[in-house]
Design a protein around this motif. Sequence first.
Motif, PDB file in Angstrom:
ATOM      1  N   TYR A  21       0.893  -1.172   0.000  1.00 50.80           N
ATOM      2  CA  TYR A  21       0.000   0.000   0.000  1.00 50.80           C
ATOM      3  C   TYR A  21       0.920   1.208   0.000  1.00 50.80           C
ATOM      4  CZ  TYR A  21      -2.091   3.550   3.204  1.00 50.80           C
ATOM      5  OH  TYR A  21      -2.486   4.694   3.840  1.00 50.80           O
ATOM      6  N   LYS A  24      -2.618   7.274  -1.030  1.00 54.52           N
ATOM      7  CA  LYS A  24      -4.054   7.336  -0.693  1.00 54.52           C
ATOM      8  C   LYS A  24      -4.801   8.060  -1.801  1.00 54.52           C
ATOM      9  CE  LYS A  24      -3.104   7.807   4.275  1.00 54.52           C
ATOM     10  NZ  LYS A  24      -1.630   7.651   4.198  1.00 54.52           N
ATOM     11  N   SER A 146      -4.627   4.100  10.742  1.00 56.79           N
ATOM     12  CA  SER A 146      -3.469   3.897   9.866  1.00 56.79           C
ATOM     13  C   SER A 146      -3.883   2.837   8.862  1.00 56.79           C
ATOM     14  CB  SER A 146      -2.277   3.423  10.693  1.00 56.79           C
ATOM     15  OG  SER A 146      -1.151   3.257   9.863  1.00 56.79           O
ATOM     16  N   SER A 148      -2.490   0.533   7.054  1.00 56.72           N
ATOM     17  CA  SER A 148      -2.021  -0.845   7.194  1.00 56.72           C
ATOM     18  C   SER A 148      -2.647  -1.546   8.403  1.00 56.72           C
ATOM     19  CB  SER A 148      -0.496  -0.878   7.285  1.00 56.72           C
ATOM     20  OG  SER A 148      -0.056  -0.001   8.298  1.00 56.72           O
ATOM     21  N   ARG A 151      -5.341  -4.305   8.067  1.00 53.64           N
ATOM     22  CA  ARG A 151      -4.959  -5.700   7.787  1.00 53.64           C
ATOM     23  C   ARG A 151      -4.622  -6.473   9.051  1.00 53.64           C
ATOM     24  NH1 ARG A 151      -1.094  -3.215   3.417  1.00 53.64           N
ATOM     25  NH2 ARG A 151       0.277  -3.438   5.205  1.00 53.64           N
TER      26      ARG A 151
HETATM   27  C1  DP6 Z   1       5.421   0.914   3.358  1.00 48.84           C
HETATM   28  O1  DP6 Z   1      -0.168   2.297   7.047  1.00 48.84           O
HETATM   29  O2  DP6 Z   1       1.875   3.364   8.083  1.00 48.84           O
HETATM   30  O3  DP6 Z   1       4.426  -0.158   5.234  1.00 48.84           O
HETATM   31  O4  DP6 Z   1      -2.028   4.899   6.343  1.00 48.84           O
HETATM   32  O5  DP6 Z   1      -0.571   6.910   6.456  1.00 48.84           O
HETATM   33  O6  DP6 Z   1      -0.839   5.458   8.477  1.00 48.84           O
HETATM   34  P1  DP6 Z   1      -0.812   5.522   6.961  1.00 48.84           P
HETATM   35  O7  DP6 Z   1       0.456   4.679   6.484  1.00 48.84           O
HETATM   36  P2  DP6 Z   1       0.964   3.233   6.920  1.00 48.84           P
HETATM   37  O8  DP6 Z   1       1.820   2.869   5.613  1.00 48.84           O
HETATM   38  C2  DP6 Z   1       2.344   1.620   5.394  1.00 48.84           C
HETATM   39  C3  DP6 Z   1       3.245   1.680   4.221  1.00 48.84           C
HETATM   40  C4  DP6 Z   1       4.117   0.462   4.011  1.00 48.84           C
HETATM   41  C5  DP6 Z   1       3.455  -0.524   3.049  1.00 48.84           C
HETATM   42  C6  DP6 Z   1       2.322  -1.364   3.596  1.00 48.84           C
HETATM   43  O9  DP6 Z   1       2.283  -1.661   4.813  1.00 48.84           O
HETATM   44  O10 DP6 Z   1       1.467  -1.759   2.782  1.00 48.84           O
END
Ligand code: DP6
Length: 360
Positions: A21, A24, A146, A148, A151
């Motif tokens: 991910y 956004k 957040s 992630s 999941r």
């Molecule tokens: C690189 O979930 O920490 O780990 O939604 O802004 O809180 P926010 O970001 P976050 O981003 C995770 C990014 C990643 C890839 C992933 O876990 O999919």
Amino acid sequence: MSAEPGGVTAVAHANIALVKYWGKRDSTLMLPATSSVSLTLDAFRTTTHVELLDAPAGRDEVVLDGEPLAGTALTKVLAFLHLVRSQEPRTATAQAARVTSTNEVPTGAGLASSASAFAALAGAAATAYGLDLGRRDLSRLARRGSGSASRSVYGGFVVWHAGDLTDPARGDLTSYAEPLPTAPELDVAMAVAVLDAGPKKIGSREAMAATVATSPYFPAWTEHTEADAAEAADAIAAGDLPRLGEIAEASAMRMHATMLAARPAVRYLAASSLAVLDAVADLRAAGVGAWATMDAGPNVKVLCEGADLDVVAAGLRGIVLPGGGAPHVLLARPGPGLRIEASAALPAGVLASGAAEEPA
Ligand code: DP6
């Protein structure tokens, strides 16, 4: 109104994305640009206790690992508590909460995860405020803290759906995580090569926004990621680890390529990360199934078969890093979903609709 004695404790584990991910499409509703696929781990868990106080909302107290939380992290937690209370029918009289949280992440590992943190907070806060949420709605709620974290509500292999792209309100209802059908013979593990993070880099939320705003590669990233997520789900259902590993490594490299193309570049790859990526390629050349993934930091996580974990860990511990020394290596296996434990004092029915433990 008097506080509920006892409160609620929730435990959630970190997850590592295999199809990332990154970006956004709506930062208020926290809607992702694409679907993503992850593995929840048995290591790195967060335990969070929420109890309601005899004080009006606005007097929340948040303690993390024994210290009062401050700065941006506190702002995010307070905004999340506000969101939970805004969904609660008794909003006008909502009480403040005391949040006490502990992260079990090896010291200095640089792996503190907002995923386990907001999944645990969603479970504990929603239950403490009497919201009767099923797993799907807990995942949607955790997403708002957040992305992630949506999941980490589930154990094992998980997909987080991008949801309906045509309209934000429909997107909000349809962007949630759920467990992926997994071939029973698929036995995986992860070795984490912990590398010196050096000076603190830009946080993932800000880095993601900068990538969306300035990277000319971002449209290509979103276009390919949706197909990668579908193919990863197929590989997991078929028990095809080499195919899953290839997709995972490609997704991580594409994510880093996309952020490197931002202006200014967002760069988490360090010289030590490249040394680990080389070692993973060497392991593969020697016939060991091992595939690398990286997140918003220099550490490299290596996906492999459960039976190969010791060989992979030994390979990683044998690396001589550019600055000298070897990486510290942590071992993890698939872990369980969110677990919520309410005190006996909670009103009956609060734990209905699937708020009980989710098997891994
Ligand atoms: C690189 O979930 O920490 O780990 O939604 O802004 O809180 P926010 O970001 P976050 O981003 C995770 C990014 C990643 C890839 C992933 O876990 O999919």
